[in-house]
Design an enzyme around this catalytic site. Structure first.
Site, PDB file in Angstrom:
ATOM      1  N   HIS A   1     -14.116   5.681  -1.268  1.00  0.00           N
ATOM      2  CA  HIS A   1     -13.299   6.793  -1.750  1.00  0.00           C
ATOM      3  C   HIS A   1     -13.154   7.882  -0.702  1.00  0.00           C
ATOM      4  O   HIS A   1     -12.795   9.014  -1.029  1.00  0.00           O
ATOM      5  CB  HIS A   1     -13.937   7.397  -3.007  1.00  0.00           C
ATOM      6  CG  HIS A   1     -14.189   6.419  -4.102  1.00  0.00           C
ATOM      7  ND1 HIS A   1     -13.193   5.632  -4.634  1.00  0.00           N
ATOM      8  CD2 HIS A   1     -15.330   6.077  -4.753  1.00  0.00           C
ATOM      9  CE1 HIS A   1     -13.702   4.850  -5.581  1.00  0.00           C
ATOM     10  NE2 HIS A   1     -15.002   5.102  -5.660  1.00  0.00           N
TER      11      HIS A   1
ATOM     12  N   HIS B   1     -11.367   2.839  -9.069  1.00  0.00           N
ATOM     13  CA  HIS B   1     -11.939   1.534  -8.730  1.00  0.00           C
ATOM     14  C   HIS B   1     -10.989   0.397  -9.116  1.00  0.00           C
ATOM     15  O   HIS B   1     -11.366  -0.769  -9.055  1.00  0.00           O
ATOM     16  CB  HIS B   1     -13.270   1.320  -9.464  1.00  0.00           C
ATOM     17  CG  HIS B   1     -14.262   2.412  -9.243  1.00  0.00           C
ATOM     18  ND1 HIS B   1     -14.406   3.462 -10.122  1.00  0.00           N
ATOM     19  CD2 HIS B   1     -15.146   2.619  -8.237  1.00  0.00           C
ATOM     20  CE1 HIS B   1     -15.360   4.272  -9.672  1.00  0.00           C
ATOM     21  NE2 HIS B   1     -15.808   3.790  -8.532  1.00  0.00           N
TER      22      HIS B   1
END
Length: 328
Positions: free
Chosen positions: A54, A216
């Protein structure tokens, strides 16, 4: 992929980060990134973390005015309690540590365990849970709302309060206020590909998009044929406003998921600003770029945070991290 082997992706990235940012102390073996000047006397420390993939979240936000330390886990996998305990011990000046936790089951459980262990070692710990995603109530990774773009707002504003010397309870109160005043909505134009799998993690046919996707790759609200930037902005901003219902000015984050060019993000921001203007929402500040990503996913998210004068002042306060810096 620009990697050696999947097994060393996180370690290789941390070694490269250490070489690029001597202002940080990067413990590659134990997976902890710390401000080199930590602990800072008289200052509450902020620690966050989560699965890698991320970036720049979270290690890219370590530095004056933001996080004291970050704990990167394996790709899309929570860091372990030992990492968080090490980080807390490295940055605690005696004023306490605030754990900033995104609402994913692994993160929540591991940070709770770490808080207990750290307190047994004499570190005073408070926690704030970030759960800003309005797209879905439950997902593959969490019970309740997912933590996404508001994490940046929480870390920046609470980090500024800590930098100014606010006590732990006050810093935690700012963090919770920001979370409660923030909402996000994400859109995927392509799937994400993890290094271990080497292929898309979910099936998104060409010409379709996922409205409300998680960072995700968790499913969102629905799939539709490809929409224009204008149409996506209408849908995403309205989804946020329907839940947030701001009564004052907002900070807007137009965030890329990792593979969307800035040209497209700025064009999308123009549409986001249009929708907000049409809905009568005053935009106090805007940030555009890749800040809370999902590896190579093409797509974007919108996060709005309603702010008062104090929160806007803390947002504007100086910050110096690898990924966010102004005012110094």
């Amino acid at each position: 992929m620009l990697i050696n082997v999947p097994e060393t992706v996180v370690a290789d990235g941390l070694r490269g980060m250490a070489a690029a940012h001597p202002e940080l102390t990067v413990d590659v073996e134990n997976r902890v990134v710390v401000r080199r000047d930590a602990p800072v006397a008289g200052k509450v420390a902020l620690v966050s973390g989560g699965g890698s993939g991320h970036e720049p979240l979270h290690a890219g936000f370590v530095g004056p005015g933001m996080l004291s330390a970050a704990c990167p886990g394996e790709v899309f996998t929570s860091p372990v309690p030992d990492q968080m305990v090490r980080a807390a011990a490295a940055v605690d000046s005696g004023e306490g540590v605030l754990f900033v936790v995104k609402n994913y089951t692994g993160d929540v459980l591991n940070f709770e365990m770490a808080a207990e262990l750290a307190e047994e070692e004499g570190v005073r710990v408070a926690q704030v849970l970030v759960n800003d995603d309005v797209a879905v109530t439950d997902s593959l990774f969490t019970a309740g709302r997912r933590g996404t773009g508001a994490t940046l707002f929480v870390e920046k504003i609470a980090g500024a309060a800590a930098q100014e010397g606010a006590p732990l309870d006050r810093v935690a109160a700012f963090a919770r206020q920001v979370n409660e005043a923030s909402r996000s909505f994400g859109v995927a134009l392509t799937s994400v590909t993890t290094p271990a799998k080497g292929s898309p993690t979910f099936d998104l046919p060409p010409g379709e998009l996922e409205l409300g996707v998680g960072i995700h790759g968790e499913p969102g609200r629905e799939r539709r044929p490809m929409m224009t930037s204008r149409e996506i902005a209408d849908f995403a901003v309205d989804a946020v406003l329907e839940d947030l219902r701001p009564r004052g000015p907002v900070i807007a984050l137009v965030n890329g998921m990792g593979a969307t060019p800035l040209l497209e993000l700025y064009g999308f921001n123009a549409e986001v600003q249009r929708v907000l203007s049409e809905r009568g929402v005053v935009v106090a500040r805007t940030l555009v770029g890749n800040y809370v990503t999902s590896l190579d996913m093409a797509g974007c998210s919108v996060t709005l945070c309603q702010v008062d004068e104090e929160l806007a002042r803390l947002w504007d306060a100086p910050v110096q991290t690898p990924a966010l810096r102004w005012g110094r």
